[in-house]
Design a protein around this motif. Structure first.
Motif, PDB file in Angstrom:
ATOM      1  N   VAL A 135       0.916  -1.333  -0.085  1.00  0.00           N
ATOM      2  CA  VAL A 135      -0.147  -0.058   0.018  1.00  0.00           C
ATOM      3  C   VAL A 135       0.644   1.174   0.025  1.00  0.00           C
ATOM      4  CG1 VAL A 135      -1.578   1.230   1.155  1.00  0.00           C
ATOM      5  CG2 VAL A 135      -2.070  -1.230   1.299  1.00  0.00           C
ATOM      6  N   LEU A 136       2.069   1.238   0.761  1.00  0.00           N
ATOM      7  CA  LEU A 136       2.880   2.395   0.694  1.00  0.00           C
ATOM      8  C   LEU A 136       3.456   2.803  -0.356  1.00  0.00           C
ATOM      9  CD1 LEU A 136       4.414   2.242   4.466  1.00  0.00           C
ATOM     10  CD2 LEU A 136       2.740   3.792   3.751  1.00  0.00           C
ATOM     11  N   HIS A 137       3.995   1.366  -1.132  1.00  0.00           N
ATOM     12  CA  HIS A 137       4.461   1.756  -2.629  1.00  0.00           C
ATOM     13  C   HIS A 137       3.502   2.222  -3.353  1.00  0.00           C
ATOM     14  CE1 HIS A 137       5.545  -0.602  -6.468  1.00  0.00           C
ATOM     15  NE2 HIS A 137       6.383   0.407  -6.331  1.00  0.00           N
ATOM     16  N   ASN A 138       2.352   1.564  -3.638  1.00  0.00           N
ATOM     17  CA  ASN A 138       1.234   2.311  -4.289  1.00  0.00           C
ATOM     18  C   ASN A 138       0.935   3.957  -4.120  1.00  0.00           C
ATOM     19  OD1 ASN A 138       0.319   0.161  -6.484  1.00  0.00           O
ATOM     20  ND2 ASN A 138       0.440  -1.084  -4.603  1.00  0.00           N
ATOM     21  N   SER A 139       0.882   3.948  -2.698  1.00  0.00           N
ATOM     22  CA  SER A 139       0.763   5.580  -2.417  1.00  0.00           C
ATOM     23  C   SER A 139       1.792   6.299  -2.641  1.00  0.00           C
ATOM     24  CB  SER A 139       0.398   5.623  -0.838  1.00  0.00           C
ATOM     25  OG  SER A 139      -0.682   4.551  -0.379  1.00  0.00           O
ATOM     26  N   ALA A 140       3.137   6.000  -2.658  1.00  0.00           N
ATOM     27  CA  ALA A 140       4.207   6.753  -3.026  1.00  0.00           C
ATOM     28  C   ALA A 140       4.021   7.067  -4.622  1.00  0.00           C
ATOM     29  CB  ALA A 140       5.461   6.249  -2.712  1.00  0.00           C
ATOM     30  N   ASN A 141       3.891   6.132  -5.608  1.00  0.00           N
ATOM     31  CA  ASN A 141       3.458   6.212  -7.014  1.00  0.00           C
ATOM     32  C   ASN A 141       2.721   6.991  -7.500  1.00  0.00           C
ATOM     33  OD1 ASN A 141       5.543   4.576  -8.119  1.00  0.00           O
ATOM     34  ND2 ASN A 141       4.444   2.811  -8.022  1.00  0.00           N
ATOM     35  N   ASN A 142       1.389   7.153  -6.412  1.00  0.00           N
ATOM     36  CA  ASN A 142       0.545   8.164  -6.843  1.00  0.00           C
ATOM     37  C   ASN A 142       0.884   9.429  -6.329  1.00  0.00           C
ATOM     38  OD1 ASN A 142      -1.082   6.193  -7.910  1.00  0.00           O
ATOM     39  ND2 ASN A 142      -2.257   5.792  -5.858  1.00  0.00           N
ATOM     40  N   LEU A 143       1.824   9.650  -5.480  1.00  0.00           N
ATOM     41  CA  LEU A 143       1.999  11.000  -4.525  1.00  0.00           C
ATOM     42  C   LEU A 143       3.133  11.863  -5.408  1.00  0.00           C
ATOM     43  CD1 LEU A 143       0.578  10.326  -1.177  1.00  0.00           C
ATOM     44  CD2 LEU A 143      -0.625  11.735  -3.028  1.00  0.00           C
ATOM     45  N   ALA A 159       9.004   8.458  -8.884  1.00  0.00           N
ATOM     46  CA  ALA A 159       9.973   8.208  -7.743  1.00  0.00           C
ATOM     47  C   ALA A 159       9.450   7.276  -6.716  1.00  0.00           C
ATOM     48  CB  ALA A 159      10.411   9.648  -7.120  1.00  0.00           C
ATOM     49  N   GLY A 160       8.220   7.105  -6.707  1.00  0.00           N
ATOM     50  CA  GLY A 160       7.674   6.247  -5.576  1.00  0.00           C
ATOM     51  C   GLY A 160       8.090   4.971  -5.897  1.00  0.00           C
ATOM     52  N   GLU A 161       8.683   4.546  -7.119  1.00  0.00           N
ATOM     53  CA  GLU A 161       8.831   3.111  -7.688  1.00  0.00           C
ATOM     54  C   GLU A 161      10.097   2.498  -6.472  1.00  0.00           C
ATOM     55  OE1 GLU A 161       7.118   1.346  -9.044  1.00  0.00           O
ATOM     56  OE2 GLU A 161       6.637   1.706 -10.917  1.00  0.00           O
ATOM     57  N   VAL A 162      10.996   3.612  -6.053  1.00  0.00           N
ATOM     58  CA  VAL A 162      12.265   3.400  -5.374  1.00  0.00           C
ATOM     59  C   VAL A 162      11.857   2.836  -4.106  1.00  0.00           C
ATOM     60  CG1 VAL A 162      14.207   4.181  -4.211  1.00  0.00           C
ATOM     61  CG2 VAL A 162      13.473   5.083  -6.486  1.00  0.00           C
ATOM     62  N   LEU A 163      10.436   3.092  -3.329  1.00  0.00           N
ATOM     63  CA  LEU A 163      10.175   2.712  -2.233  1.00  0.00           C
ATOM     64  C   LEU A 163      10.090   1.038  -2.201  1.00  0.00           C
ATOM     65  CD1 LEU A 163       9.727   4.355   0.201  1.00  0.00           C
ATOM     66  CD2 LEU A 163       7.138   4.098   0.023  1.00  0.00           C
ATOM     67  N   PHE A 164       9.709   0.585  -3.264  1.00  0.00           N
ATOM     68  CA  PHE A 164       9.372  -0.887  -3.188  1.00  0.00           C
ATOM     69  C   PHE A 164      10.719  -1.713  -2.741  1.00  0.00           C
ATOM     70  CE2 PHE A 164       9.578  -5.159  -5.260  1.00  0.00           C
ATOM     71  CZ  PHE A 164       8.307  -5.614  -4.478  1.00  0.00           C
ATOM     72  N   PRO A 165      11.764  -1.573  -3.602  1.00  0.00           N
ATOM     73  CA  PRO A 165      13.189  -2.238  -3.385  1.00  0.00           C
ATOM     74  C   PRO A 165      13.547  -1.848  -1.762  1.00  0.00           C
ATOM     75  CG  PRO A 165      13.579  -0.736  -4.933  1.00  0.00           C
ATOM     76  CD  PRO A 165      12.205  -0.758  -4.853  1.00  0.00           C
ATOM     77  N   TRP A 166      13.478  -0.585  -1.626  1.00  0.00           N
ATOM     78  CA  TRP A 166      14.065   0.112  -0.392  1.00  0.00           C
ATOM     79  C   TRP A 166      13.254  -0.768   1.094  1.00  0.00           C
ATOM     80  CZ3 TRP A 166      12.209   3.113   3.596  1.00  0.00           C
ATOM     81  CH2 TRP A 166      12.900   3.609   4.658  1.00  0.00           C
ATOM     82  N   LEU A 167      11.840  -0.668   0.790  1.00  0.00           N
ATOM     83  CA  LEU A 167      11.128  -1.535   2.061  1.00  0.00           C
ATOM     84  C   LEU A 167      11.272  -3.045   1.845  1.00  0.00           C
ATOM     85  CD1 LEU A 167       7.595   0.575   1.842  1.00  0.00           C
ATOM     86  CD2 LEU A 167       9.652   0.497   3.462  1.00  0.00           C
ATOM     87  N   MET A 168      11.419  -3.401   0.653  1.00  0.00           N
ATOM     88  CA  MET A 168      11.585  -4.907   0.822  1.00  0.00           C
ATOM     89  C   MET A 168      13.067  -5.194   1.432  1.00  0.00           C
ATOM     90  SD  MET A 168       9.536  -7.030  -0.958  1.00  0.00           S
ATOM     91  CE  MET A 168      10.632  -8.460  -1.343  1.00  0.00           C
TER      92      MET A 168
END
Length: 314
Positions: free
Chosen positions: A90-98, A103-112
Motif C-alpha cells: 500500500v505504501l509503495h502504491n501510495s508513493a507512486n500516486n503522490l 520516484a515512488g518506485e524506489v520505495l518498493f526495493p527499499w522497503l523490501m
C-alpha cells in the motif's frame, strides 16, 4: 554499495519536484480559467454514497490483491509476514500516486530490504517483471473494450494471440538466467544477471501472478469507471478507455506531483477522440484524479497503522 543501501531512498530530485510543482500550478490554473473549480466539483454533491463506498472498497481490494501478488512472486521468502507485506504494497502504491517522476518506485526495493532483508537491486529487478505483467494485462483490457465496441471474432483471435505471449515470461527468465550464469565482465552483464535471477521461475508461478494481476486491475477499472461515469455521460466502453488512458499516464516520461498534469492529459487524450466533449473530459479527469488522491491518502494513512514485527533490514 552497502552504504548506499543503508541510506533512505531518494524520492525524487529537485528538478523533478520543480517540474511537478509547475504541472500542478498549470492544472489548477487551467481548470479555473476554462471551467471554474466550483463547476467542476459541483457533481460531487449528487454522487450516491453507495457509488463512492463501492468504488473505495473495490480500490482497497485491488491494493490487497497486489500484496497477494507480491507474496506469490517471492513465494516462501515472505511466509508469515503478510501484514508487513500489505503495508509495503500500500505504501509503495501510495508513493507512486503522490511523488513526481515515478520516484515512488524506489520505495518498493527499499522497503523490501528494510522489512524483509531482501536485496535492493534484486527487488528492483523483480518490480520490472511485475510491471511487464501489468502492461500485458492492460493490453488485454484494451482489446476486450474494443471488442465490446465493435464485436467481431477477430478481437477474440487477437486476445488469444496476446495471451499466447505469456510463455515468454518464464522462457525469457530461463534464457536470461542461463546468460547470467555464463558470467562475464561489464556492468550490463551484471545487470542482466540481476534481472535474470529475479525473473519468475516456473510456468505455474507466472500463471498465478497473472491471475492476481488480472483480478487487481479488473477491480480497479470497475471502481474508476463508477466514479468517471458520474461526471462524464458516456458509454461504458468510452469510460473504460478513459480509465485506460489515466492508467497509461504512469508510463509517460513526465509525471507531476501526485500525477498532476499527466493524469488529466492522458485521460482527456483518451476520451476526446471517442466523442466526449473536451470540457466534460477535463472535468471527469480532474474528479477521477481527486478520487484517486483521496483514496491514496486514506489507504496510505491506514497502512502506517499496520504493525510490523521482526523487521530485518537496516
Amino acid at each position: 554499495m552497502t552504504s548506499f543501501l543503508a541510506r533512505r531512498p531518494r524520492l525524487g530530485r529537485q528538478r523533478d519536484w520543480l517540474v511537478g510543482v509547475v504541472l500542478l500550478i498549470v492544472v489548477v490554473t487551467l481548470v479555473e480559467s476554462t471551467l471554474g473549480w466550483s463547476v467542476v466539483l459541483a457533481p460531487w454533491a449528487t454522487l450516491p454514497p453507495w457509488v463512492l463506498a463501492a468504488a473505495f472498497l473495490l480500490t482497497a481490494a485491488s491494493y490487497l490483491l497486489r500484496a497477494i501478488r507480491v507474496r506469490v512472486y517471492f513465494q516462501t521468502e515472505l511466509a508469515g509476514r503478510f501484514p508487513a507485506l500489505l503495508r509495503l504494497s500500500v505504501l509503495h502504491n501510495s508513493a507512486n500516486n503522490l511523488l513526481p517522476m515515478r520516484a515512488g518506485e524506489v520505495l518498493f526495493p527499499w522497503l523490501m530490504r528494510r522489512y524483509f532483508g531482501h536485496g535492493f537491486w534484486a527487488a528492483g529487478a523483480s518490480l520490472i517483471w511485475i510491471r511487464l505483467l501489468d502492461l500485458h494485462f492492460l493490453g488485454v483490457i484494451g482489446l476486450l473494450v474494443l471488442w465490446t465496441r465493435a464485436p467481431s471474432p477477430w478481437w477474440g483471435l487477437l486476445i488469444l494471440g496476446w495471451l499466447g505471449l505469456l510463455p515468454l515470461f518464464w522462457l525469457a527468465g530461463r534464457v536470461q538466467r542461463q546468460a547470467g550464469a555464463e558470467g562475464g565482465e561489464g556492468r550490463w552483464r551484471r545487470l542482466l544477471g540481476v534481472v535474470a535471477a529475479a525473473a519468475p521461475r516456473e510456468r505455474g508461478q507466472v500463471l498465478r501472478l497473472y491471475r492476481w494481476t488480472a483480478l487487481s486491475w479488473s477491480l480497479k477499472f470497475v471502481a474508476f469507471a463508477l466514479i468517471l461515469g458520474h461526471f462524464v455521460p458516456a458509454a461504458l466502453w468510452q469510460l473504460l478507455l478513459g480509465v485506460m488512458g489515466a492508467e497509461l499516464s504512469t508510463v509517460l516520461p513526465f509525471h507531476g506531483i501526485a500525477g498532476s498534469g499527466s493524469f488529466e492529459l492522458a485521460t482527456v487524450a483518451a476520451l476526446v477522440p471517442l466523442g466526449v466533449a473536451p470540457a466534460q473530459a477535463l472535468a471527469g479527469a480532474v474528479n477521477l484524479h481527486l478520487f484517486l488522491l483521496g483514496t491514496t491518502l486514506v489507504l496510505g494513512a491506514g497502512a502506517l497503522l499496520i504493525p510490523i514485527r521482526g523487521q530485518r533490514g537496516g
